[in-house]
Design a protein around this motif. Structure first.
Motif, PDB file in Angstrom:
ATOM      1  N   ASN B 247      34.175  42.347  46.605  1.00  0.00           N
ATOM      2  CA  ASN B 247      33.724  41.980  45.264  1.00  0.00           C
ATOM      3  C   ASN B 247      34.510  42.679  44.169  1.00  0.00           C
ATOM      4  O   ASN B 247      34.819  42.110  43.140  1.00  0.00           O
ATOM      5  CB  ASN B 247      32.232  42.297  45.104  1.00  0.00           C
ATOM      6  CG  ASN B 247      31.397  41.368  45.964  1.00  0.00           C
ATOM      7  OD1 ASN B 247      31.886  40.301  46.361  1.00  0.00           O
ATOM      8  ND2 ASN B 247      30.180  41.770  46.281  1.00  0.00           N
ATOM      9  N   ARG B 248      34.813  43.939  44.384  1.00  0.00           N
ATOM     10  CA  ARG B 248      35.493  44.700  43.348  1.00  0.00           C
ATOM     11  C   ARG B 248      36.989  44.413  43.281  1.00  0.00           C
ATOM     12  O   ARG B 248      37.581  44.334  42.217  1.00  0.00           O
ATOM     13  CB  ARG B 248      35.345  46.202  43.608  1.00  0.00           C
ATOM     14  CG  ARG B 248      34.095  46.774  43.027  1.00  0.00           C
ATOM     15  CD  ARG B 248      33.749  48.084  43.701  1.00  0.00           C
ATOM     16  NE  ARG B 248      32.328  48.319  43.526  1.00  0.00           N
ATOM     17  CZ  ARG B 248      31.831  48.951  42.474  1.00  0.00           C
ATOM     18  NH1 ARG B 248      32.629  49.415  41.548  1.00  0.00           N
ATOM     19  NH2 ARG B 248      30.543  49.120  42.360  1.00  0.00           N
ATOM     20  N   GLN B 249      37.627  44.297  44.446  1.00  0.00           N
ATOM     21  CA  GLN B 249      39.085  44.223  44.468  1.00  0.00           C
ATOM     22  C   GLN B 249      39.600  42.799  44.645  1.00  0.00           C
ATOM     23  O   GLN B 249      40.798  42.573  44.567  1.00  0.00           O
ATOM     24  CB  GLN B 249      39.653  45.113  45.586  1.00  0.00           C
ATOM     25  CG  GLN B 249      39.320  46.595  45.448  1.00  0.00           C
ATOM     26  CD  GLN B 249      39.740  47.173  44.124  1.00  0.00           C
ATOM     27  OE1 GLN B 249      38.922  47.380  43.225  1.00  0.00           O
ATOM     28  NE2 GLN B 249      41.032  47.418  43.974  1.00  0.00           N
ATOM     29  N   GLY B 250      38.707  41.881  44.929  1.00  0.00           N
ATOM     30  CA  GLY B 250      39.128  40.500  45.114  1.00  0.00           C
ATOM     31  C   GLY B 250      40.003  40.304  46.337  1.00  0.00           C
ATOM     32  O   GLY B 250      40.797  39.384  46.420  1.00  0.00           O
ATOM     33  N   LYS B 251      39.887  41.219  47.296  1.00  0.00           N
ATOM     34  CA  LYS B 251      40.623  41.070  48.555  1.00  0.00           C
ATOM     35  C   LYS B 251      39.837  41.774  49.651  1.00  0.00           C
ATOM     36  O   LYS B 251      38.892  42.510  49.366  1.00  0.00           O
ATOM     37  CB  LYS B 251      42.033  41.663  48.437  1.00  0.00           C
ATOM     38  CG  LYS B 251      42.037  43.158  48.180  1.00  0.00           C
ATOM     39  CD  LYS B 251      43.453  43.716  48.059  1.00  0.00           C
ATOM     40  CE  LYS B 251      43.382  45.216  47.842  1.00  0.00           C
ATOM     41  NZ  LYS B 251      44.615  45.843  47.518  1.00  0.00           N
TER      42      LYS B 251
END
Ligand SMILES: Nc1ncnc2c1ncn2[C@@H]1O[C@H](COP(=O)(O)OP(=O)(O)O)[C@@H](O)[C@H]1O
Ligand SMILES: [Mg+2]
Lengths: 303, 262
Positions: B247-251
């Motif tokens: 969710n935070r890093q998009g990966k």
């Protein structure tokens, strides 16, 4: 004949002191100090000049101080000037050539024939006693024993442990509270002073010092050290390891004496020591290659 | 207490290989904290520890340990207060010295010219007994003859024998076989707890990170992207960590060495 043997013994013991210096720098600190030849000569020339001035006892500490300075210079070049350790040794060795000639009063030879030395001092002391004809070996043995005891004490002090750790695992020391640069400086200073002591004794023993008195001593001492290495194991007590250096020096002298018997001319000494060093250092390499070959053949057999 | 304030470090600046390994990173470790640090390969975890240990100086920011600013203190002086253990068991002990000599080097607080006395031997023998590896009976054995697990246990003892203010564990069980790893981890917990040492531990095992840490720090690209306090988030699971990272890093928190435990 007994003259030859006692001379070999005496020279072997003087040499052994240089071997002890290398035991500290090469074996314990794991640095090959290429200024060893120059440092040995430095001790010889400083000792000779001080003796010539009429201070035979002062000649010993003076020579050792000179050797310590030489060692400190080598480590200074590494530590503060970013010069590689081998190159630092070579640079100091070259510089010492000029310095040694300057110390000897712009001459390449100093004659001590009529000068009081630690040897003549001991001879006078023993005068008529039953030991009087052994004065040379007594002086040399005294210094060898002092150095053995000193090293055995020194290497077990906290400082000695820190020096050994620096030689044994640089990575560990880098993240520990030990200052590797400082340890290198202290160890090279101590080994330099021991090496210079050896040179000083040789000059006074043969009653002369010359600019090439130390030439090749690094290889000779290294050969002795590596021969001595055969006689102890990883877990041998420190005192045994140190004494094996002295033993190695003897064995080297015996090999040398034997080759003289086979009519190998004296000037071949340095070739012989080079051969011994080359073979001794490459032995683990060849052994590994041999093991690999054997393994390969075994695996081919099973296929 | 360890206080790290906005430190940055770029390796090889002014070159094509310039690499910002620490990016404006801040972290506080309270006394008695056991903080576990996770993150993909190259996230900057080891670099963070090396910055704290002082193997290089940071480009900017401050590092404060027990109210002393150590940002520009040399590493060998920091080492008196900070224990540092690495993944490689060979990195923490001197192979040519005996067990007792290694220990004495780390833990004998006497003068330069002092030697190991009978009292010291007794003291270190008791310490070695606590490792429960029979090393107390082999005190004069050169360390090169020990197994990786034994060497790491000895390294742990050496790093903690002086009760450091901070202990840095950089995947210190990752190179050991499972049995030794468990043993060394158990010793670590005991020693840290008994001495009340503040500890930071990098691990690639997310289960361990959750099990041992009272706080869990997630790192990516030289930054701390999340800190989880177990006292407020009691039932955190590995799945939660992975989801939160995505969710935070998009990966994905992808790392072939990472043990996801699912
Ligand atoms: N001494 C160094 N010189 C140059 N680059 C380095 C150095 N140390 C680490 N790096 C780089 O910094 C980044 C972070 O590395 P590191 O801290 O070892 O990651 P990890 O989180 O896996 O421990 C990597 O890209 C690495 O290549
Ligand atoms: Mg790492």
């Amino acid at each position: 004949m007994s003259g030859i043997i006692s001379t070999a013994l005496e020279l072997g013991l003087i040499n052994a002191i240089a071997v002890l210096a290398l035991f500290l720098s090469y074996q314990m600190l794991n640095i090959c100090d290429l200024s060893t030849d120059g440092c040995f000569t430095f001790g010889a020339s400083v000792g000779a000049v001080v003796a010539l001035q009429g201070h035979p006892y002062l000649s010993i500490p003076a020579a050792m101080l000179a050797g310590a300075l030489s060692g400190i210079t080598v480590s200074f070049l590494q530590w503060k000037m970013g010069i590689d350790s081998l190159l630092a040794g070579i640079i100091v060795n070259t510089a010492l050539y000029s310095i040694n000639i300057a110390v000897m009063g712009n001459a390449s030879l100093v004659n001590l024939n009529k000068t009081d030395t630690v040897f003549t001092f001991c001879k006078d002391l023993l005068r008529e006693g039953f030991l009087s004809s052994y004065y040379r070996i007594i002086v040399i043995l005294l210094f060898v024993m002092l150095m053995i005891l000193f090293l055995n004490w020194f290497l077990k002090t906290k400082l000695g442990l820190a020096i050994r750790a620096t030689g044994s695992n640089r990575i560990m020391v880098a993240s520990s509270s030990v200052d590797a640069d400082r340890m290198t400086m202290i160890a090279l200073a101590v080994s330099g002073s021991i090496c210079a002591l050896s040179g000083c004794l040789l000059a006074q023993y043969q009653k002369s010092s010359s600019i090439d008195i130390g030439s090749g001593i690094l290889t000779i001492a290294l050969a002795s050290l590596l021969i001595g290495r055969i006689f102890y194991r990883h877990d041998s007590p420190m005192l045994v390891k140190i004494c094996c250096c002295v033993l190695g020096s003897f064995v080297f002298r015996i090999i040398y004496a034997l080759s003289l018997r086979l009519n190998v001319p004296a000037f071949m000494l340095k070739l012989i020591s080079s051969l011994i060093v080359a073979l001794a250092i490459s032995f683990p390499y060849f052994y590994r290659r041999y093991q690999e070959k054997k393994q390969m053949r075994k695996e081919e057999g099973t296929c | 207490m360890l206080r790290i304030e906005r430190i940055s470090k770029t390796f090889d600046p002014n070159s094509v290989n310039a690499k910002k390994a620490l990016d404006d990173l801040s972290l506080i470790a309270e006394d008695g904290d056991f903080i576990t640090i996770i993150g993909a390969n190259g996230a900057g975890k080891s670099t963070l520890f090396n910055a704290i240990g002082g193997s290089f100086f940071v480009d900017s920011g401050r590092i404060v340990l027990e109210d002393q600013d150590i940002t520009y203190v040399k590493s060998n002086l920091r080492a008196k207060k900070i224990g540092h253990l690495f993944q490689d068991p060979m990195a923490s002990t001197a192979p040519d010295m005996s067990i007792i000599e290694n220990l004495a080097l780390a833990g004998m607080n006497k003068g330069m010219f002092s030697r190991i006395t009978a009292n010291d031997r007794d003291y270190f023998r008791e310490k070695l007994k606590e490792l429960d590896m029979d090393l107390d009976k082999r005190m004069d054995t050169p360390v090169r003859l020990l197994s990786g697990g034994q060497r790491q246990a000895l390294g742990l003892l050496m790093a903690t024998v002086n009760k450091p203010q901070l202990l840095l564990l950089d995947e210190h069980t990752a190179a050991l076989d499972p049995g030794s790893a468990e043993k060394v981890m158990e010793l670590t917990c005991r020693i840290v707890e008994d001495n009340g040492i503040t500890c930071l531990m990098i691990t690639h095992d997310m289960n361990k990170a959750i099990e041992y840490g009272n706080k869990i720090v997630m790192m990516d690209q030289g930054r701390i992207i999340q800190t989880i306090d177990k006292s407020t988030q009691k039932n955190i699971t590995v799945e939660d960590l992975i989801l939160s990272f995505r969710n935070r890093q998009g990966k994905d928190l992808d790392n072939d060495r990472m043990l996801l435990g699912i």
